[in-house]
Design a protein around this motif. Structure first.
Motif, short mmCIF file in Angstrom:
data_model
loop_
_atom_site.label_atom_id
_atom_site.label_comp_id
_atom_site.label_asym_id
_atom_site.label_seq_id
_atom_site.Cartn_x
_atom_site.Cartn_y
_atom_site.Cartn_z
N ILE A 1 0.84 -1.21 0.00
CA ILE A 1 0.00 0.00 0.00
C ILE A 1 0.87 1.25 0.00
O ILE A 1 0.61 2.21 -0.74
CB ILE A 1 -0.96 -0.01 1.21
CG1 ILE A 1 -2.00 -1.12 1.03
CG2 ILE A 1 -1.63 1.34 1.40
CD1 ILE A 1 -2.81 -1.43 2.27
N THR A 2 1.92 1.24 0.81
CA THR A 2 2.80 2.41 0.89
C THR A 2 3.55 2.64 -0.42
O THR A 2 3.70 3.78 -0.86
CB THR A 2 3.80 2.25 2.06
OG1 THR A 2 3.09 1.95 3.25
CG2 THR A 2 4.60 3.51 2.27
N ARG B 1 5.29 5.67 -4.08
CA ARG B 1 6.21 5.33 -5.16
C ARG B 1 7.67 5.38 -4.72
O ARG B 1 8.57 5.63 -5.52
CB ARG B 1 6.01 6.23 -6.37
CG ARG B 1 4.60 6.31 -6.84
CD ARG B 1 4.47 5.74 -8.21
NE ARG B 1 3.13 5.97 -8.72
CZ ARG B 1 2.34 4.99 -9.06
NH1 ARG B 1 2.74 3.76 -8.97
NH2 ARG B 1 1.14 5.25 -9.51
N ARG B 2 7.93 5.16 -3.43
CA ARG B 2 9.29 5.14 -2.90
C ARG B 2 9.52 3.79 -2.25
O ARG B 2 8.83 3.43 -1.29
CB ARG B 2 9.48 6.28 -1.91
CG ARG B 2 9.28 7.64 -2.61
CD ARG B 2 9.70 8.77 -1.79
NE ARG B 2 11.13 8.63 -1.54
CZ ARG B 2 11.79 9.41 -0.73
NH1 ARG B 2 11.16 10.38 -0.10
NH2 ARG B 2 13.07 9.24 -0.52
N VAL C 1 9.47 -0.22 2.34
CA VAL C 1 9.92 -1.48 2.95
C VAL C 1 10.20 -1.28 4.43
O VAL C 1 9.86 -2.13 5.26
CB VAL C 1 11.15 -2.02 2.20
CG1 VAL C 1 11.77 -3.19 2.94
CG2 VAL C 1 10.76 -2.44 0.79
N MET C 2 10.81 -0.17 4.79
CA MET C 2 11.08 0.11 6.21
C MET C 2 9.78 0.23 7.00
O MET C 2 9.67 -0.29 8.11
CB MET C 2 11.94 1.37 6.34
CG MET C 2 13.34 1.18 5.80
SD MET C 2 14.30 2.70 5.68
CE MET C 2 14.37 3.22 7.36
N PHE C 3 8.80 0.90 6.42
CA PHE C 3 7.50 1.05 7.08
C PHE C 3 6.82 -0.31 7.23
O PHE C 3 6.28 -0.64 8.29
CB PHE C 3 6.61 2.01 6.28
CG PHE C 3 5.26 2.22 6.88
CD1 PHE C 3 5.10 2.90 8.08
CD2 PHE C 3 4.12 1.73 6.25
CE1 PHE C 3 3.86 3.09 8.64
CE2 PHE C 3 2.88 1.91 6.80
CZ PHE C 3 2.73 2.59 8.00
#
Length: 105
Positions: free
Chosen positions: A78-79, A84-85, A90-92
């Motif tokens: 979703i993030t 688009r980063r 992935v960290m989130f």
């Protein structure tokens, strides 16, 4: 644990070899549509296989869904779609998976 690393290495090698074949052997040649599809979908297929292997875990001879990993994957997807980063997404997602594992499961 060793089986997971062996799977990762084999999938990485197959991806690398397919890319080398695509770059070195077929450079300057017109590719047919089936080959073009193959080279476009190999990385997506490998990443999907790794994700499914982590989401579906064997417990007592049956497959079960790992809820923290599933939540991490969903929030990452979703993030990425919204921002688009890749790296921040992935960290989130990893943070959401960790929080789900320790506070919800």
């Amino acid at each position: 644990m060793l089986n997971n690393w062996m799977l990762i290495v084999l999938l990485a090698l197959s991806t690398y070899i397919s890319r080398i074949i695509g770059l070195e052997i077929m450079a300057g040649r017109e590719m047919s549509p089936p080959w073009r599809l193959y080279f476009n979908y190999v990385p997506v297929g490998i990443i999907s296989a790794l994700m499914v292997k982590q989401i579906l875990v064997p417990i007592d001879g049956q497959l079960a869904v790992s809820f923290p990993v599933l939540m991490g994957c969903l929030f990452t997807a979703i993030t990425i779609k919204l921002t688009r980063r890749f790296l921040p997404s992935v960290m989130f997602g990893a943070m959401i998976g960790w929080l789900t594992r320790y506070f919800i499961s």
